[in-house]
Design a protein around this motif. Structure first.
Motif, PDB file in Angstrom:
ATOM      1  N   LEU A 155      -6.491   7.849   8.916  1.00 28.32           N
ATOM      2  CA  LEU A 155      -5.700   9.030   8.815  1.00 28.32           C
ATOM      3  C   LEU A 155      -4.203   8.922   9.157  1.00 28.32           C
ATOM      4  O   LEU A 155      -3.434   9.648   8.892  1.00 28.32           O
ATOM      5  N   GLY A 156      -3.457   7.948   9.602  1.00 28.32           N
ATOM      6  CA  GLY A 156      -2.051   8.076  10.224  1.00 28.32           C
ATOM      7  C   GLY A 156      -2.100   8.889  11.425  1.00 28.32           C
ATOM      8  O   GLY A 156      -3.048   9.344  12.008  1.00 28.32           O
ATOM      9  N   GLU A 157      -0.855   9.201  11.657  1.00 25.29           N
ATOM     10  CA  GLU A 157      -0.376  10.175  12.756  1.00 25.29           C
ATOM     11  C   GLU A 157       0.076  11.406  12.150  1.00 25.29           C
ATOM     12  O   GLU A 157      -0.446  12.316  13.075  1.00 25.29           O
ATOM     13  N   ILE A 158       0.375  11.698  10.982  1.00 26.23           N
ATOM     14  CA  ILE A 158       0.794  12.906  10.569  1.00 26.23           C
ATOM     15  C   ILE A 158      -0.377  13.980  10.366  1.00 26.23           C
ATOM     16  O   ILE A 158      -0.238  15.116  10.940  1.00 26.23           O
TER      17      ILE A 158
ATOM     18  N   ALA B 225      -5.902  12.325  -3.210  1.00 29.42           N
ATOM     19  CA  ALA B 225      -6.027  10.929  -2.471  1.00 29.42           C
ATOM     20  C   ALA B 225      -7.089  10.751  -1.769  1.00 29.42           C
ATOM     21  O   ALA B 225      -7.478  11.523  -1.050  1.00 29.42           O
ATOM     22  N   ASP B 226      -7.743   9.445  -1.786  1.00 27.07           N
ATOM     23  CA  ASP B 226      -8.666   9.158  -0.891  1.00 27.07           C
ATOM     24  C   ASP B 226      -8.366   8.592   0.466  1.00 27.07           C
ATOM     25  O   ASP B 226      -7.612   7.496   0.406  1.00 27.07           O
ATOM     26  N   TRP B 227      -8.728   9.286   1.483  1.00 29.97           N
ATOM     27  CA  TRP B 227      -8.188   9.102   2.823  1.00 29.97           C
ATOM     28  C   TRP B 227      -8.706   7.533   3.428  1.00 29.97           C
ATOM     29  O   TRP B 227      -8.555   7.430   4.439  1.00 29.97           O
ATOM     30  N   ARG B 228      -9.665   7.225   2.521  1.00 24.99           N
ATOM     31  CA  ARG B 228     -10.180   5.979   3.379  1.00 24.99           C
ATOM     32  C   ARG B 228      -9.344   4.779   2.894  1.00 24.99           C
ATOM     33  O   ARG B 228      -9.511   3.688   3.387  1.00 24.99           O
ATOM     34  N   LEU B 229      -8.586   4.916   1.872  1.00 25.74           N
ATOM     35  CA  LEU B 229      -7.506   3.963   1.498  1.00 25.74           C
ATOM     36  C   LEU B 229      -6.305   3.851   2.473  1.00 25.74           C
ATOM     37  O   LEU B 229      -5.600   4.960   2.892  1.00 25.74           O
TER      38      LEU B 229
ATOM     39  N   GLU C  44      -3.330   3.188   1.849  1.00 28.06           N
ATOM     40  CA  GLU C  44      -2.066   3.887   1.261  1.00 28.06           C
ATOM     41  C   GLU C  44      -1.968   5.043   1.461  1.00 28.06           C
ATOM     42  O   GLU C  44      -0.824   5.772   0.960  1.00 28.06           O
ATOM     43  N   THR C  45      -2.999   6.054   1.655  1.00 30.37           N
ATOM     44  CA  THR C  45      -3.056   7.241   1.583  1.00 30.37           C
ATOM     45  C   THR C  45      -2.104   8.065   2.722  1.00 30.37           C
ATOM     46  O   THR C  45      -1.381   8.818   2.299  1.00 30.37           O
ATOM     47  N   ALA C  46      -2.357   7.536   4.030  1.00 30.50           N
ATOM     48  CA  ALA C  46      -1.636   8.075   4.983  1.00 30.50           C
ATOM     49  C   ALA C  46       0.155   8.021   4.790  1.00 30.50           C
ATOM     50  O   ALA C  46       0.718   8.912   4.922  1.00 30.50           O
ATOM     51  N   PRO C  47       0.596   6.881   4.251  1.00 24.00           N
ATOM     52  CA  PRO C  47       1.983   6.845   4.137  1.00 24.00           C
ATOM     53  C   PRO C  47       2.541   7.651   3.138  1.00 24.00           C
ATOM     54  O   PRO C  47       3.667   8.374   2.737  1.00 24.00           O
ATOM     55  N   ALA C  48       1.599   7.744   1.959  1.00 19.86           N
ATOM     56  CA  ALA C  48       1.677   8.615   0.859  1.00 19.86           C
ATOM     57  C   ALA C  48       2.096  10.187   1.448  1.00 19.86           C
ATOM     58  O   ALA C  48       2.703  10.928   0.684  1.00 19.86           O
ATOM     59  N   PHE C  49       0.970  10.345   2.276  1.00 15.84           N
ATOM     60  CA  PHE C  49       1.033  11.812   2.919  1.00 15.84           C
ATOM     61  C   PHE C  49       2.445  12.111   3.585  1.00 15.84           C
ATOM     62  O   PHE C  49       2.890  13.268   3.477  1.00 15.84           O
ATOM     63  N   ALA C  50       2.833  11.115   4.415  1.00 12.78           N
ATOM     64  CA  ALA C  50       4.087  11.502   5.066  1.00 12.78           C
ATOM     65  C   ALA C  50       5.231  11.529   3.778  1.00 12.78           C
ATOM     66  O   ALA C  50       6.118  12.544   4.192  1.00 12.78           O
ATOM     67  N   GLY C  51       4.996  11.199   2.651  1.00  7.36           N
ATOM     68  CA  GLY C  51       6.133  11.662   1.834  1.00  7.36           C
ATOM     69  C   GLY C  51       6.266  13.108   1.199  1.00  7.36           C
ATOM     70  O   GLY C  51       7.230  13.523   0.784  1.00  7.36           O
ATOM     71  N   ILE C  52       5.053  13.822   1.484  1.00  4.56           N
ATOM     72  CA  ILE C  52       5.161  15.144   1.339  1.00  4.56           C
ATOM     73  C   ILE C  52       5.281  16.168   2.224  1.00  4.56           C
ATOM     74  O   ILE C  52       5.202  17.247   2.164  1.00  4.56           O
TER      75      ILE C  52
END
Length: 343
Positions: free
Chosen positions: A28-31, A273-277, A279-287
Motif C-alpha cells: 500500500l505504501g504510506e500515502i 490499478a492492482d494494489w498487489r503490484l 508499482e501501484t503505490a508510487p503511481a498513486f502518489a502521482g495523483i
C-alpha cells in the motif's frame, strides 16, 4: 466542464479503487493508509464489482446489467430484453491448468466475424432468443424476452483462472451452459476457424458469457457530472445515463487543478490499478495533487475500495479539514477482513 447541480461552486470527487481488494501489507505504501486513517470509514456488503457499481450509480438492487449497457453502446436494439454478453477469449495451458486469457491483439477480419456470426444465428434460428453482433467491439450478445435464472462470473474475475468452477450457475444454468458449449463446437468445426488454425492464427471459438440483466424502465438519476475510467462497461453506463466522459484528471497541470475543482460537479474517477503490484503505490502518489486540489477547493472526497475477501467494500469520506488531521493514525484498508496477501 459541467457545473455542479444547484449552482454550487464546490464539487466532489469519488475515487474508486477496484484493484484494492484486500489488505496487501507494505504494497500500500504510506500515502493511501494516511488518507484511510483520516476519514470516516464505512463497510458495505457487495457481491462483486457490478453490485458495487449499481450502488454507486443508484441502480436498482442487484448487479449492474453490464451486458445490456455494452450492447446499447454497441448500437444493439435492446428494447427491454434480457441480455448476456459473449466475450471472445482463448483458453491456454498455464502451470498445469487451462486458464482463460484475452484474445490476442490480432483480431479476425470483419468478413470472418460476419460469417461466423451468420452461422451461429442460422444454427439457433428456432430458439426463443437470438444472438447478435456488437460491431467493432467484437462482442456478441444473447437477447431474450424472458429472464432466466442464471448468474454468471464477470469476465474481469475469470481472466487468468481455470474456468470450470466459474461457469454460470442457477436453475437455468444446465440449459444455457449446453447452448454455450454447442456454440463452441459449431465454431470449432466452421471452415473459417479450421482455415485460421491451419495458418497458425487464433480461432474464434471460445466465448465467456457474463453481465446478464435487463435495463431498468427508467434511467436512474446519476449524481455524477463526469466520469474518468478506462472500463468499457462503466463507459457504456455513463453513455446510457448521459454522463460525460473526461480525460484522466492526473493529466491536468497542477496550477489548474484548484480552479478545476471550484467549477466541477460531482465526478467519479475509477483508478483500476492492482494494489498487489509494487508499482501501484508510487503511481498513486502521482495523483495525490488531484486530491489536494479537491480539498483546497472545498470539494468532498470519497475513496472506495474493491470487494474484500469477506464480501465487503470500504468507503472513506473526507472533507477539507481532514487532510490536516495528521494526529490520526494511518489505517490499512481491509485490515481485519483478510490476512495479508489473501485476495
Amino acid at each position: 466542464m459541467p457545473a455542479a447541480k444547484g449552482g454550487s461552486s464546490k464539487g466532489g470527487l469519488t475515487l474508486w479503487l477496484p484493484g484494492l481488494r484486500a489488505w496487501p501489507g507494505e504494497a500500500l505504501g504510506e500515502i493511501l493508509p494516511r488518507y484511510w486513517g483520516r476519514g470516516r470509514r464505512e463497510r458495505l456488503p457487495a457481491a462483486n464489482l457490478l453490485d458495487l457499481a449499481a450502488r454507486l450509480w443508484n441502480f436498482p438492487a442487484g448487479p449492474l446489467p453490464a451486458a445490456a449497457l455494452l450492447a446499447a453502446a454497441d448500437g444493439v436494439a435492446v428494447n427491454g430484453r434480457w441480455v448476456i454478453a459473449l466475450e471472445a477469449m482463448q483458453i491456454q495451458p498455464r502451470q498445469g491448468q487451462a486458464v482463460v486469457l484475452p484474445m490476442p491483439a490480432e483480431t479476425l477480419q470483419v468478413e470472418e466475424m460476419d460469417t461466423l456470426l451468420g452461422a451461429a444465428r442460422a444454427h439457433f434460428a428456432g430458439a426463443d432468443w437470438e444472438i447478435v453482433g456488437g460491431g467493432p467491439s467484437g462482442r456478441w450478445y444473447v437477447l431474450a424476452q424472458s429472464v432466466p435464472d442464471l448468474q454468471s462470473t464477470p469476465i474481469y474475475a475469470v481472466l487468468g483462472r481455470e474456468p470450470l468452477d466459474l461457469m454460470p450457475k442457477g436453475g437455468d444454468a444446465p440449459y444455457w451452459n449446453g447452448i454455450f458449449n454447442e456454440l463452441q463446437m459449431l465454431l470449432t468445426a466452421h471452415p473459417v476457424n479450421q482455415r485460421r488454425e491451419a495458418e497458425g492464427l487464433e480461432p474464434l471459438r471460445f466465448f465467456w458469457a457474463w453481465g446478464e440483466g435487463r435495463l431498468p424502465d427508467i434511467r436512474p438519476a446519476a449524481r455524477w457530472q463526469g466520469l474518468v475510467s478506462p472500463n468499457p462497461w462503466l463507459r457504456a453506463l455513463a453513455a446510457w445515463v448521459g454522463v460525460p466522459l473526461l480525460h484522466g484528471l492526473g493529466a491536468l497541470p497542477e496550477a489548474e487543478l484548484e480552479t478545476f475543482w471550484a467549477e466541477a460537479g460531482e465526478l467519479l474517477w475509477e483508478w483500476p490499478a492492482d494494489w498487489r503490484l509494487e508499482e501501484t503505490a508510487p503511481a498513486f502518489a502521482g495523483i495525490v495533487p488531484v486530491l489536494h486540489a479537491a480539498f483546497a477547493a472545498g470539494a468532498a472526497v470519497q475513496l472506495w475500495s474493491g470487494i474484500m475477501s469477506d464480501g465487503m467494500a470500504e468507503c472513506v469520506r473526507l472533507r477539507r479539514g481532514d487532510r490536516w488531521r495528521f494526529w490520526r493514525r494511518a489505517a490499512q484498508p481491509g485490515k481485519g477482513a483478510a490476512s495479508v496477501g489473501q485476495w
